[in-house]
Motif scaffolding. Structure first.
Motif, PDB file in Angstrom:
ATOM      1  N   SER A 455       6.360  -0.182   4.396  1.00  0.00           N
ATOM      2  CA  SER A 455       7.431  -0.176   3.392  1.00  0.00           C
ATOM      3  C   SER A 455       7.347  -1.439   2.558  1.00  0.00           C
ATOM      4  O   SER A 455       7.514  -1.408   1.334  1.00  0.00           O
ATOM      5  N   HIS A 458       4.418  -1.254   0.113  1.00  0.00           N
ATOM      6  CA  HIS A 458       4.748  -0.403  -1.041  1.00  0.00           C
ATOM      7  C   HIS A 458       5.788  -1.071  -1.931  1.00  0.00           C
ATOM      8  O   HIS A 458       5.682  -1.029  -3.166  1.00  0.00           O
ATOM      9  N   HIS A 462       5.656  -2.205  -6.012  1.00  0.00           N
ATOM     10  CA  HIS A 462       6.615  -1.878  -7.072  1.00  0.00           C
ATOM     11  C   HIS A 462       7.268  -3.121  -7.660  1.00  0.00           C
ATOM     12  O   HIS A 462       7.491  -3.216  -8.854  1.00  0.00           O
ATOM     13  N   CYS A 475      11.429   2.588   0.051  1.00  0.00           N
ATOM     14  CA  CYS A 475       9.984   2.855   0.158  1.00  0.00           C
ATOM     15  C   CYS A 475       9.583   3.496   1.482  1.00  0.00           C
ATOM     16  O   CYS A 475       8.388   3.678   1.748  1.00  0.00           O
ATOM     17  N   GLN A 478       7.304   6.526   1.227  1.00  0.00           N
ATOM     18  CA  GLN A 478       5.894   6.206   0.954  1.00  0.00           C
ATOM     19  C   GLN A 478       5.211   5.634   2.190  1.00  0.00           C
ATOM     20  O   GLN A 478       4.028   5.868   2.434  1.00  0.00           O
ATOM     21  N   HIS A 481       4.166   8.321   4.312  1.00  0.00           N
ATOM     22  CA  HIS A 481       2.992   8.963   3.704  1.00  0.00           C
ATOM     23  C   HIS A 481       1.721   8.185   4.063  1.00  0.00           C
ATOM     24  O   HIS A 481       0.681   8.771   4.356  1.00  0.00           O
ATOM     25  N   SER A 482       1.811   6.878   4.062  1.00  0.00           N
ATOM     26  CA  SER A 482       0.645   6.065   4.447  1.00  0.00           C
ATOM     27  C   SER A 482       0.251   6.335   5.896  1.00  0.00           C
ATOM     28  O   SER A 482      -0.932   6.323   6.240  1.00  0.00           O
TER      29      SER A 482
END
Ligand SMILES: NC(=O)C1=CN([C@@H]2O[C@H](COP(=O)(O)OP(=O)(O)OC[C@H]3O[C@@H](n4cnc5c(N)ncnc54)[C@H](O)[C@@H]3O)[C@@H](O)[C@H]2O)[C@@H](O)CC1
Ligand SMILES: [K+]
Length: 496
Positions: A455, A458, A462, A475, A478, A481-482
């Motif tokens: 997190s 990511h 951003h 995050c 995401q 997702h990683s």
């Protein structure tokens, strides 16, 4: 992950099989040279070789590098003493390396484009030799890129303690397994990108290691298809105070995003009035002063996992801690909860519980200073496990997680060092523990730490250097997702 003693053990085992140390050194040096040969800066370089086997590795490296690069070799102390060292030196010279005297090197260190450090490895003890310290000071001042064999000379391979000047480490190649010193303080700052060369030794069986993308993938909890919110696990957060209303909210939101079906905050009613609570969270205002009421306890009985401590403050808490422990639910003791736990080290925590201290809180739990914790984090971890007999997360640059066996988190970024980051982490652990009843607290701790790190990575992508804790919650999707795609975190050690 190896201690110095374990590294010696596997080295001895190889000797017992008849694989001599010269052959190990040959593989070690050849692999390190292969790793570096194409990435060295242009210009003449210096190979520093010490008196032991680390110096032997350096001579092998010098032999390989001298074919493509102008290479000087210097022995700041004495030449390596082991049988066969003379031959390694002659071979390096035959391949084009030039031996230079230490007195000539000291005034001219700044002229070298790169330096290989093969002075001391795991055999280092005591203080950095004055001659070596002087050379390092010059390299430090010049900012020359250093390529390190095994571990930076002067770093204690078990703890990471180091007294020398700051150096710019371009790469470290270590042998057989990573050493704790690569992840300790300040050793971690002087490791740079870490490569582990497989030199044909046996694999360690101690279970210590780092969290790899594959490990995280294999341990990610499946989302239960068709489960309603109660079946996805319920988390309660006991915390908050008039002065700190945000901490339980952040822990709660992170728990939801980490997989909990339902989260309830149990906060003092005076704090409740000042809180801005996002819609997905439920809040139960408590009227008990320092003691949870019967109604509070009834609410808590419905939870699968309880977080105790975020934003609680240090005015009252020890009685509530006793009450919560008495419920027998998996308990995450964090932040001020740890302050209260330190006052009652006799309390036995329920199964699947865990503690999430940073160095200062770990010091409180052990009755030592944060500096002593950081001097040897692995030893502090083992000590705390012996005392509290529960899973631990020792937060920091390389967070350590586990129980008798320790996993190091490699998904990290300086962006995580921000107010509320710890609350988010405790929420993630709770969300995972509640939604995956089959997972042990040690597995949940490691996975949560890894997801939290992602997190941060990511969020930093951003927001650059302006990450705040609520960005970490944003995050989390995401980060998962990683995990799902087995993405490699930037600081993941590489094998060759
Ligand atoms: N574990 C293994 O199986 C392998 C180890 N290898 C290398 O061998 C290294 C370990 O070799 P050694 O045990 O010989 O140890 P080192 O080469 O790390 O250093 C030991 C030497 O340094 C001296 N020394 C230590 N501290 C000092 C100080 N403060 N001031 C001055 N002198 C000091 C010691 O007296 C000894 O001569 C590893 O780091 C690695 O580089 C490799 O050759 C490959 C195989
Ligand atoms: K070294």
């Amino acid at each position: 992950m190896w201690s110095v003693e374990e590294a010696r053990h596997y080295d001895r085992r190889a000797q017992d099989f008849g694989v001599g140390f010269l052959s190990l050194m040959e593989v070690a040096g050849a692999k390190a040279a292969a790793r570096w040969v194409t990435q060295l800066p242009k210009g003449r370089g210096l190979v520093l070789a010490g008196p032991g086997h680390n110096g032997g590795d350096a001579l092998v490296v010098a032999r390989y590098l001298a074919r493509d690069h102008d290479t000087d070799v210097c022995f700041p102390l004495v030449e390596p003493q082991f049988a066969g060292a003379k031959g390694l030196k002659q071979a390096a010279i035959a391949h084009g390396a030039r031996v230079v005297e230490v007195d000539d090197v000291i005034p001219s260190v700044a002229h070298y484009a790169w330096v290989v450090d093969g002075i001391f490895g795991t055999g280092f003890h005591g203080n950095l030799d004055p001659t070596v310290a002087q050379i390092f000071e010059s390299i430090s001042a010049a900012g020359t890129a250093m390529y390190v064999l095994d571990i930076l000379s002067g770093v204690d391979a078990d703890s990471g303690a180091y007294q020398g000047p700051p150096l710019a480490i371009a790469s470290t190649v270590t042998f057989g397994g990573a050493k704790w010193g690569h992840f300790g303080y300040p050793g971690a700052l002087y490791t740079g990108p870490l490569t582990i060369a497989d030199i044909g030794l046996e694999w360690p069986t101690n279970g210590d290691g780092w969290i790899s993308p594959k490990w995280a993938y294999d341990h990610r909890p499946a989302l239960a298809v068709g489960a309603h919110k109660y079946q996805r696990g319920r988390v309660a957060v006991v915390g908050g105070s008039v002065a700190m209303t945000g901490a339980p909210v952040m822990a709660g939101m992170a728990a939801l995003r980490a997989g909990a079906g339902l989260v309830q905050l149990i906060v003092p009613h005076k704090a409740r009035r000042r809180m801005a609570v996002p819609e997905p969270l439920m809040v139960w205002p408590s009227t008990g002063r320092g003691l949870l009421t019967t109604q509070d306890l009834e609410q808590l009985m419905r939870a699968d996992v309880i977080i105790f401590g975020p934003g609680m403050g240090r005015e009252t808490g020890v009685l509530a801690l006793e009450q919560v422990v008495g419920l027998g639910k998996p308990l995450i003791v964090d932040a001020d909860g740890l302050y209260w736990l330190a006052k009652r080290p006799d309390l036995r925590l329920p199964a699947r519980s865990l503690l999430t201290p940073h160095s200062g809180e770990m010091g409180m739990l052990l009755g030592i200073s944060a500096a002593v914790v950081d001097h040897n984090r692995v030893s502090a971890f083992h000590q705390a496990y012996r005392r509290y007999q529960t899973t631990l997360v020792l937060k920091g640059l390389y967070t350590l997680t586990g129980d008798a066996q320790i996993l190091v988190n490699t998904a990290n970024t300086p962006a995580l060092a921000t107010a509320g980051s710890g609350d988010v982490l405790s929420g993630i652990v709770a969300g995972i523990l509640a939604s995956a009843p089959q997972m042990s607290s040690a597995q949940a701790a490691a996975l949560a730490t890894y997801v939290h790190g992602w997190s941060g990575i990511h969020a930093a992508r951003h927001h650059g250097r302006s990450v705040v804790a609520t960005d970490l919650i944003e995050c989390l999707g995401q980060a998962w997702h990683s995990v799902e795609t087995e993405e490699e975190p930037p600081q993941l050690p590489q094998w060759i």
